[in-house]
Motif scaffolding. Structure first.
Motif, mmCIF file in Angstrom:
data_model
loop_
_atom_site.group_PDB
_atom_site.id
_atom_site.type_symbol
_atom_site.label_atom_id
_atom_site.label_comp_id
_atom_site.label_asym_id
_atom_site.label_seq_id
_atom_site.Cartn_x
_atom_site.Cartn_y
_atom_site.Cartn_z
ATOM 1 N N ASP A 123 0.963 -1.137 -0.098
ATOM 2 C CA ASP A 123 0.099 0.167 -0.060
ATOM 3 C C ASP A 123 0.806 1.133 0.079
ATOM 4 O OD1 ASP A 123 -2.053 -1.575 0.115
ATOM 5 O OD2 ASP A 123 -2.823 -0.988 2.076
ATOM 6 N N ASP A 124 0.249 2.473 -0.280
ATOM 7 C CA ASP A 124 0.565 3.566 -0.163
ATOM 8 C C ASP A 124 1.564 4.301 -1.198
ATOM 9 O OD1 ASP A 124 -1.090 3.982 1.718
ATOM 10 O OD2 ASP A 124 0.431 3.968 3.447
ATOM 11 N N HIS B 5 -5.688 3.179 -4.301
ATOM 12 C CA HIS B 5 -5.808 3.403 -2.995
ATOM 13 C C HIS B 5 -6.362 4.363 -2.674
ATOM 14 C CE1 HIS B 5 -4.617 2.064 0.915
ATOM 15 N NE2 HIS B 5 -3.634 2.776 1.143
ATOM 16 N N HIS C 135 -6.484 9.578 -0.279
ATOM 17 C CA HIS C 135 -5.875 8.858 1.121
ATOM 18 C C HIS C 135 -5.859 9.927 2.179
ATOM 19 C CE1 HIS C 135 -3.231 6.442 3.749
ATOM 20 N NE2 HIS C 135 -3.541 5.388 2.793
ATOM 21 N N PRO D 181 -8.129 3.227 1.798
ATOM 22 C CA PRO D 181 -7.236 3.570 2.853
ATOM 23 C C PRO D 181 -7.769 2.963 4.218
ATOM 24 C CG PRO D 181 -7.822 5.348 1.214
ATOM 25 C CD PRO D 181 -8.685 4.189 1.160
#
Ligand SMILES: [Zn+2]
Length: 258
Positions: A34-35, A85, A89, A135
Motif C-alpha cells: 500500500d501507499d 488506493h 488517502h 485507505p
C-alpha cells in the motif's frame, strides 16, 4: 518449499505445514503493498525484491502529482499490478474514531463521483486498474454500493475470507508485516508467523485449502528488519497473482462487517 526451513519458521509453522503437506495442499498466498505515490528508493527496493523472488505484486497507489511517473516506472515490471488506493488517502473520520476516507454520513452519490474522478486520474496516468483498496482498510457500505457502477470490479480490505461482499468480489490482506502503534516498524518474526499459523489452522480445519492469505506491506515504512524478513519469507512461500486468484475466487458470500 525448501526441505529445511529457517529455525523460526520451522518452530512456528513446521507442524502446521506438515499437516498441510500430508493432506496434499500448500498455502495460497498473494501480496498487496500500500501507499505508493511515485518512484522512490524504497519502491525500487520493493520491485527488485518482487523480481528476484518472482512474486506477483499488487501495488495500491494513491492518485497524486507523481502517479504518471509511477505508472511509467511499473509498466515494465510484468508481475506488478496497480490498484486504486482511495481517492486522496485523506482521513475524514472524526477525532478518536479511527481512520477512514469515507465516513458515516457520506452519500453514495458523493462516493460515486469521487470514484469516477479517481479512476479517471488513473486512466489519464496510463493504467486501467480493476481493484479498489480503501485507505486504512476502512470498507464502508457506501463504497460497496458505488463500486458496481464504476470500472472497478473488486475490492480488498483486511482479514475477511475471499468471496463476494455486497455484490463486489473481494480479496483481503491478512498478514501485516508492520506494527503501527507508536510508529511503524517490523511486527516481529514470531508475532507474524504465529498469526500465519492461526490462519493456516483455520483454513485446514474448515477444509478451505484454497482460501487465500494476503501478505500486506507498506514499502515506504519498512525498516531494515522488515526487508530482511520479507527476503526470507518470499524465498520460502510462492506468491500467486491477484488476477489469477480472483479468476477462480470461491463463490461463498462474505458477511459485511459495517
Ligand atoms: Zn494507505
Amino acid at each position: 518449499m525448501p526441505a529445511r526451513l529457517p529455525l523460526a519458521f520451522r518452530l512456528a509453522l513446521g507442524p502446521e505445514l506438515r499437516l498441510w503437506a500430508k493432506a496434499g495442499h500448500a498455502p495460497v498466498l498473494w501480496w498487496r503493498d500500500d501507499d505508493a505515490r511515485g518512484p522512490t528508493g524504497p519502491l525500487e527496493q520493493l520491485l527488485s525484491l518482487a523480481r528476484r523472488r518472482e512474486a506477483p505484486l499488487t501495488l495500491a497507489a494513491i492518485a497524486g502529482p507523481h502517479l504518471t511517473d509511477l505508472v511509467r516506472r511499473v509498466e515494465t515490471e510484468p508481475g506488478v499490478e496497480i490498484a486504486v488506493h482511495g481517492f486522496r488517502h485523506v482521513n475524514r473520520q472524526p477525532e478518536g474514531r479511527g481512520f477512514g476516507e469515507i465516513v458515516e454520513g457520506d452519500e453514495v452519490e458523493w462516493v460515486r463521483s469521487q470514484l469516477r474522478a479517481t479512476v479517471m486520474a488513473f486512466h489519464r496516468a496510463g493504467v486501467a486498474p480493476s481493484l479498489f483498496v480503501p485507505p486504512w482498510n476502512n470498507l464502508r457500505p457506501q463504497l460497496l454500493e458505488a463500486l458496481p457502477d464504476s470500472p472497478l470490479s473488486a475490492v480488498s480490505g483486511f482479514d475477511q475470507n475471499a468471496g463476494v461482499t455486497g455484490g463486489v468480489a473481494r480479496l483481503d490482506a491478512h498478514l501485516d508485516v508492520l506494527r503501527w502503534k507508536d510508529g511503524a516498524r517490523f511486527r516481529g518474526t514470531w508475532k507474524f508467523l504465529s498469526r500465519m499459523r492461526r490462519l493456516l489452522k483455520q483454513r485446514r480445519l474448515a477444509g478451505q485449502w484454497n482460501q487465500p492469505i494476503g501478505l500486506l506491506t507498506h514499502h515506504l515504512d519498512h525498516d531494515h528488519a522488515t526487508w530482511l524478513f520479507l527476503e526470507q519469507f518470499l524465498a520460502i512461500f510462492p506468491i500467486r497473482s491477484r488476477a489469477d486468484l480472483m479468476g477462480d475466487a470461491p463463490a461463498e458470500p462474505t458477511a459485511l462487517s459495517a
